[in-house]
Design a protein around this motif. Sequence first.
Motif, mmCIF file in Angstrom:
data_model
loop_
_atom_site.group_PDB
_atom_site.id
_atom_site.type_symbol
_atom_site.label_atom_id
_atom_site.label_comp_id
_atom_site.label_asym_id
_atom_site.label_seq_id
_atom_site.Cartn_x
_atom_site.Cartn_y
_atom_site.Cartn_z
ATOM 1 N N VAL A 27 0.862 -1.181 0.000
ATOM 2 C CA VAL A 27 0.000 0.000 0.000
ATOM 3 C C VAL A 27 0.903 1.237 0.000
ATOM 4 C CG1 VAL A 27 -1.765 1.269 1.303
ATOM 5 C CG2 VAL A 27 -1.787 -1.236 1.278
ATOM 6 N N PRO A 28 0.635 2.230 -0.845
ATOM 7 C CA PRO A 28 1.461 3.442 -0.834
ATOM 8 C C PRO A 28 1.552 4.029 0.577
ATOM 9 C CG PRO A 28 -0.014 3.477 -2.717
ATOM 10 C CD PRO A 28 -0.424 2.304 -1.863
ATOM 11 N N THR A 29 2.782 4.240 1.018
ATOM 12 C CA THR A 29 3.036 4.652 2.400
ATOM 13 C C THR A 29 3.990 5.834 2.429
ATOM 14 O OG1 THR A 29 2.762 2.368 3.157
ATOM 15 C CG2 THR A 29 3.948 3.866 4.642
ATOM 16 N N LEU A 30 3.648 6.827 3.264
ATOM 17 C CA LEU A 30 4.564 7.922 3.539
ATOM 18 C C LEU A 30 5.021 7.790 4.983
ATOM 19 C CD1 LEU A 30 6.005 10.612 2.893
ATOM 20 C CD2 LEU A 30 3.934 11.782 3.723
ATOM 21 N N VAL A 31 6.334 7.728 5.176
ATOM 22 C CA VAL A 31 6.933 7.701 6.500
ATOM 23 C C VAL A 31 7.565 9.069 6.741
ATOM 24 C CG1 VAL A 31 8.677 6.634 7.973
ATOM 25 C CG2 VAL A 31 7.416 5.235 6.327
ATOM 26 N N LEU A 32 7.187 9.705 7.854
ATOM 27 C CA LEU A 32 7.794 10.976 8.258
ATOM 28 C C LEU A 32 8.523 10.734 9.570
ATOM 29 C CD1 LEU A 32 4.826 13.424 7.551
ATOM 30 C CD2 LEU A 32 6.900 13.134 6.203
ATOM 31 N N ASN A 33 9.844 10.776 9.538
ATOM 32 C CA ASN A 33 10.663 10.549 10.723
ATOM 33 C C ASN A 33 11.662 11.682 10.889
ATOM 34 O OD1 ASN A 33 9.592 7.746 10.680
ATOM 35 N ND2 ASN A 33 11.244 7.345 12.128
ATOM 36 N N GLY A 34 12.051 11.936 12.130
ATOM 37 C CA GLY A 34 13.079 12.916 12.406
ATOM 38 C C GLY A 34 14.463 12.321 12.252
ATOM 39 N N ASP A 35 15.428 13.156 11.884
ATOM 40 C CA ASP A 35 16.800 12.654 11.731
ATOM 41 C C ASP A 35 17.468 12.370 13.070
ATOM 42 O OD1 ASP A 35 17.235 15.288 12.560
ATOM 43 O OD2 ASP A 35 18.675 15.750 10.976
ATOM 44 N N ARG A 36 16.826 12.752 14.158
ATOM 45 C CA ARG A 36 17.362 12.491 15.503
ATOM 46 C C ARG A 36 16.502 11.483 16.263
ATOM 47 N NH1 ARG A 36 18.951 18.692 17.220
ATOM 48 N NH2 ARG A 36 20.392 19.002 15.485
ATOM 49 N N ASP A 37 15.787 10.646 15.538
ATOM 50 C CA ASP A 37 14.877 9.671 16.146
ATOM 51 C C ASP A 37 15.669 8.495 16.704
ATOM 52 O OD1 ASP A 37 12.885 7.773 16.758
ATOM 53 O OD2 ASP A 37 11.601 8.511 15.147
ATOM 54 N N ALA A 38 15.605 8.287 18.012
ATOM 55 C CA ALA A 38 16.332 7.201 18.666
ATOM 56 C C ALA A 38 15.807 5.827 18.259
ATOM 57 C CB ALA A 38 16.238 7.347 20.186
ATOM 58 N N PHE A 39 14.604 5.792 17.653
ATOM 59 C CA PHE A 39 14.027 4.533 17.194
ATOM 60 C C PHE A 39 14.455 4.200 15.755
ATOM 61 C CE2 PHE A 39 11.380 5.690 20.718
ATOM 62 C CZ PHE A 39 10.939 4.503 21.271
ATOM 63 N N GLY A 40 15.322 5.024 15.177
ATOM 64 C CA GLY A 40 15.822 4.771 13.834
ATOM 65 C C GLY A 40 14.938 5.367 12.751
ATOM 66 N N VAL A 41 15.474 5.352 11.547
ATOM 67 C CA VAL A 41 14.769 5.888 10.382
ATOM 68 C C VAL A 41 14.727 4.805 9.312
ATOM 69 C CG1 VAL A 41 14.771 7.668 8.589
ATOM 70 C CG2 VAL A 41 15.556 8.236 10.899
ATOM 71 N N PRO A 42 13.519 4.428 8.868
ATOM 72 C CA PRO A 42 13.416 3.409 7.824
ATOM 73 C C PRO A 42 14.040 3.873 6.510
ATOM 74 C CG PRO A 42 11.290 3.790 8.882
ATOM 75 C CD PRO A 42 12.217 4.883 9.337
ATOM 76 N N SER A 43 14.323 2.919 5.645
ATOM 77 C CA SER A 43 14.831 3.199 4.303
ATOM 78 C C SER A 43 13.682 3.164 3.307
ATOM 79 C CB SER A 43 15.872 2.150 3.904
ATOM 80 O OG SER A 43 16.956 2.183 4.791
ATOM 81 N N GLN A 44 13.904 3.792 2.161
ATOM 82 C CA GLN A 44 12.931 3.699 1.074
ATOM 83 C C GLN A 44 12.761 2.226 0.708
ATOM 84 O OE1 GLN A 44 11.478 6.492 0.249
ATOM 85 N NE2 GLN A 44 12.940 8.140 0.121
ATOM 86 N N ALA A 45 11.571 1.875 0.271
ATOM 87 C CA ALA A 45 11.278 0.514 -0.155
ATOM 88 C C ALA A 45 10.164 0.602 -1.188
ATOM 89 C CB ALA A 45 10.847 -0.330 1.044
ATOM 90 N N PRO A 46 9.864 -0.497 -1.875
ATOM 91 C CA PRO A 46 8.759 -0.441 -2.827
ATOM 92 C C PRO A 46 7.467 0.032 -2.147
ATOM 93 C CG PRO A 46 10.017 -2.449 -3.136
ATOM 94 C CD PRO A 46 10.550 -1.795 -1.889
ATOM 95 N N ALA A 47 6.837 1.040 -2.717
ATOM 96 C CA ALA A 47 5.601 1.663 -2.236
ATOM 97 C C ALA A 47 5.787 2.449 -0.940
ATOM 98 C CB ALA A 47 4.477 0.641 -2.069
ATOM 99 N N VAL A 48 7.022 2.570 -0.442
ATOM 100 C CA VAL A 48 7.286 3.290 0.807
ATOM 101 C C VAL A 48 8.198 4.480 0.516
ATOM 102 C CG1 VAL A 48 8.263 3.163 3.129
ATOM 103 C CG2 VAL A 48 7.076 1.176 2.160
ATOM 104 N N HIS A 49 7.671 5.680 0.747
ATOM 105 C CA HIS A 49 8.472 6.896 0.606
ATOM 106 C C HIS A 49 8.800 7.409 1.998
ATOM 107 C CE1 HIS A 49 10.056 10.602 -1.022
ATOM 108 N NE2 HIS A 49 9.395 11.231 -0.069
ATOM 109 N N VAL A 50 10.076 7.649 2.260
ATOM 110 C CA VAL A 50 10.518 8.120 3.570
ATOM 111 C C VAL A 50 10.989 9.571 3.445
ATOM 112 C CG1 VAL A 50 12.145 7.763 5.476
ATOM 113 C CG2 VAL A 50 11.203 5.789 4.243
#
Length: 193
Positions: A142-165
């Motif tokens: 499913v088309p997904t938008l991930v909005l994460n901070g660059d200082r997120d202690a939980f990490g930042v996902p990578s781009q993937a098929p149908a996933v825009h970060v």
Amino acid sequence: MATPFGPARYRLDVPEDFGGTLLVLGHGAGGDVDAADLVAVHDAALARGVAVALVTQPYRVAGRRAPAPAAQLDAAWLAVIARLRKNVDFATLVVGGRSSGARVACRTAVRAGAQRILALAFPLHPPGKPDKSRADELLTGVPTLVLNGDRDAFGVPSQAPAVHVTVLRGETHALSRDPAAVAAAAVAFVTGS
């Protein structure tokens, strides 16, 4: 409202100029729907003609801070969406949330019939444990938008098929430094503009 795991709560706002899109948002594990990023997205989406439902999971309604197991969260979420389907005549369903709520939205998006997923502060892994990745939860198709901070202690996902970060500079997991920027990116995705 009743769910298989106790009462959940939702607040549904439908703007006068409703354009047919319903955005359903869930909260983080220890938080509530009053988080700065959720409030900003809610307000900006309403201003663009999007109906918004803010969902509080049963464990939070019961006053607990520790989240229920994933299967219980998912079942309660799907029960709320089933109720919303009866209450709102929408053409497009966008599911999402912040942190734990983003995970629930991802895990249930296909079963819910969602057209898009909005993942705010997706917790890629527990802090300090990058080997415990949750990246597979984003791989829904499913088309997904991930909005994460660059200082997120939980990490930042990578781009993937149908996933825009989109990585927001200076933001932590709270996404509270510039909620207006979070909302602008989120609503552009939700409305397809």
